[in-house]
Design a protein around this motif. Sequence first.
Motif, PDB file in Angstrom:
ATOM      1  N   ASP A  71       0.825  -1.206   0.000  1.00  0.00           N
ATOM      2  CA  ASP A  71       0.000   0.000   0.000  1.00  0.00           C
ATOM      3  C   ASP A  71       0.863   1.261   0.000  1.00  0.00           C
ATOM      4  N   GLN A  72       1.937   1.242   0.760  1.00  0.00           N
ATOM      5  CA  GLN A  72       2.842   2.391   0.794  1.00  0.00           C
ATOM      6  C   GLN A  72       3.521   2.584  -0.564  1.00  0.00           C
ATOM      7  N   ILE A  73       3.922   1.481  -1.171  1.00  0.00           N
ATOM      8  CA  ILE A  73       4.568   1.560  -2.485  1.00  0.00           C
ATOM      9  C   ILE A  73       3.588   2.116  -3.518  1.00  0.00           C
ATOM     10  N   ARG A  74       2.356   1.599  -3.480  1.00  0.00           N
ATOM     11  CA  ARG A  74       1.340   2.086  -4.417  1.00  0.00           C
ATOM     12  C   ARG A  74       1.140   3.595  -4.267  1.00  0.00           C
ATOM     13  N   GLU A  75       0.984   4.044  -3.045  1.00  0.00           N
ATOM     14  CA  GLU A  75       0.749   5.463  -2.801  1.00  0.00           C
ATOM     15  C   GLU A  75       1.922   6.313  -3.295  1.00  0.00           C
ATOM     16  N   LEU A  76       3.138   5.859  -2.993  1.00  0.00           N
ATOM     17  CA  LEU A  76       4.327   6.606  -3.390  1.00  0.00           C
ATOM     18  C   LEU A  76       4.474   6.649  -4.906  1.00  0.00           C
ATOM     19  N   ARG A  77       4.281   5.510  -5.556  1.00  0.00           N
ATOM     20  CA  ARG A  77       4.493   5.461  -7.010  1.00  0.00           C
ATOM     21  C   ARG A  77       3.378   6.195  -7.756  1.00  0.00           C
ATOM     22  N   GLU A  78       2.168   6.170  -7.239  1.00  0.00           N
ATOM     23  CA  GLU A  78       1.107   6.948  -7.872  1.00  0.00           C
ATOM     24  C   GLU A  78       1.380   8.450  -7.736  1.00  0.00           C
ATOM     25  N   GLN A  79       1.889   8.866  -6.587  1.00  0.00           N
ATOM     26  CA  GLN A  79       2.247  10.274  -6.415  1.00  0.00           C
ATOM     27  C   GLN A  79       3.348  10.657  -7.398  1.00  0.00           C
ATOM     28  N   ARG A  80       4.321   9.785  -7.565  1.00  0.00           N
ATOM     29  CA  ARG A  80       5.392  10.066  -8.541  1.00  0.00           C
ATOM     30  C   ARG A  80       4.833  10.140  -9.958  1.00  0.00           C
ATOM     31  N   MET A  81       3.867   9.275 -10.263  1.00  0.00           N
ATOM     32  CA  MET A  81       3.261   9.324 -11.601  1.00  0.00           C
ATOM     33  C   MET A  81       2.552  10.656 -11.826  1.00  0.00           C
TER      34      MET A  81
END
Length: 201
Positions: A71-81
Motif C-alpha cells: 500500500d505504501q509503495i502504491r501510494e508513493l508510485r502513484e504520487q510520482r506518476m
Amino acid sequence: MTRATTIPELEQLRSRPRRLLAVFSHPDDEAYGAAGTLRRAARDDDTAVVLVCLTSGEASTVMKRQGLDRDQIRELREQRMREIAELLDLDGLVLPRLPDGGLAQLPFDDLTAPVRAAVDAFEPQVVIVQDARGINGHADHIATHWAVRDALRARDDVRLALVVYPPDVADATERLLFPTPIEQMDALVRLSDGEIDVKQR
C-alpha cells in the motif's frame, strides 16, 4: 492545468484535433520509453496526450527492501506518476490499479477493459505501447502490448506506435534486452537537449 484522471473525463479532450494515447504497465515504463516523445507532443496546443498506467507498481522489490509495504509503495508510485504527468505536461493520467506482476494472469477481458474504455472515450489517432517483446521480456509488458492490440482490433482509424530501441541504446541500458535494427524502424525520434533533460528528470 486540469488533468483528466478518469476514463469518462477523457471525453472532454476529444475536441483537440490531435490525440495521442500511451499505455504502459508500470510507473517508470514511460520514463525509459516514450517520455521525450510524450513531452514533445504535449507541448503542441492542438494535441491532447494521455497516459494510462495499468498498475501502480506496488510489487517493486527495490521498495520492499526499503521496508515499504504494497500500500505504501502504491501510494508513493502513484504520487510520482502524478508528478511525472505534470513534468511532461500530460492532459490525462489514468491509473486503473490492475495487479502489478499479475497482468498476464488476469482474464483477458479484465486486462483489455480499461484500455478499450480509454480508446473509446478519448478516440486517439495514435496509441503508443511497448513492442510485443515487452522491451525486456517482462510478462506485464507483453500482456499490455496484446491488450492494446486487442482494444484496437476493430479500430482501423488508429495508428499503433511501438516503443523500440536501436542496438546502441539497448547495449548501453541494462534493462533493455531486445534491440531492434534501425532498418526495421519506421521512425527514429531524436530528442532535443531540453527533452533529454525532462526525460532524465
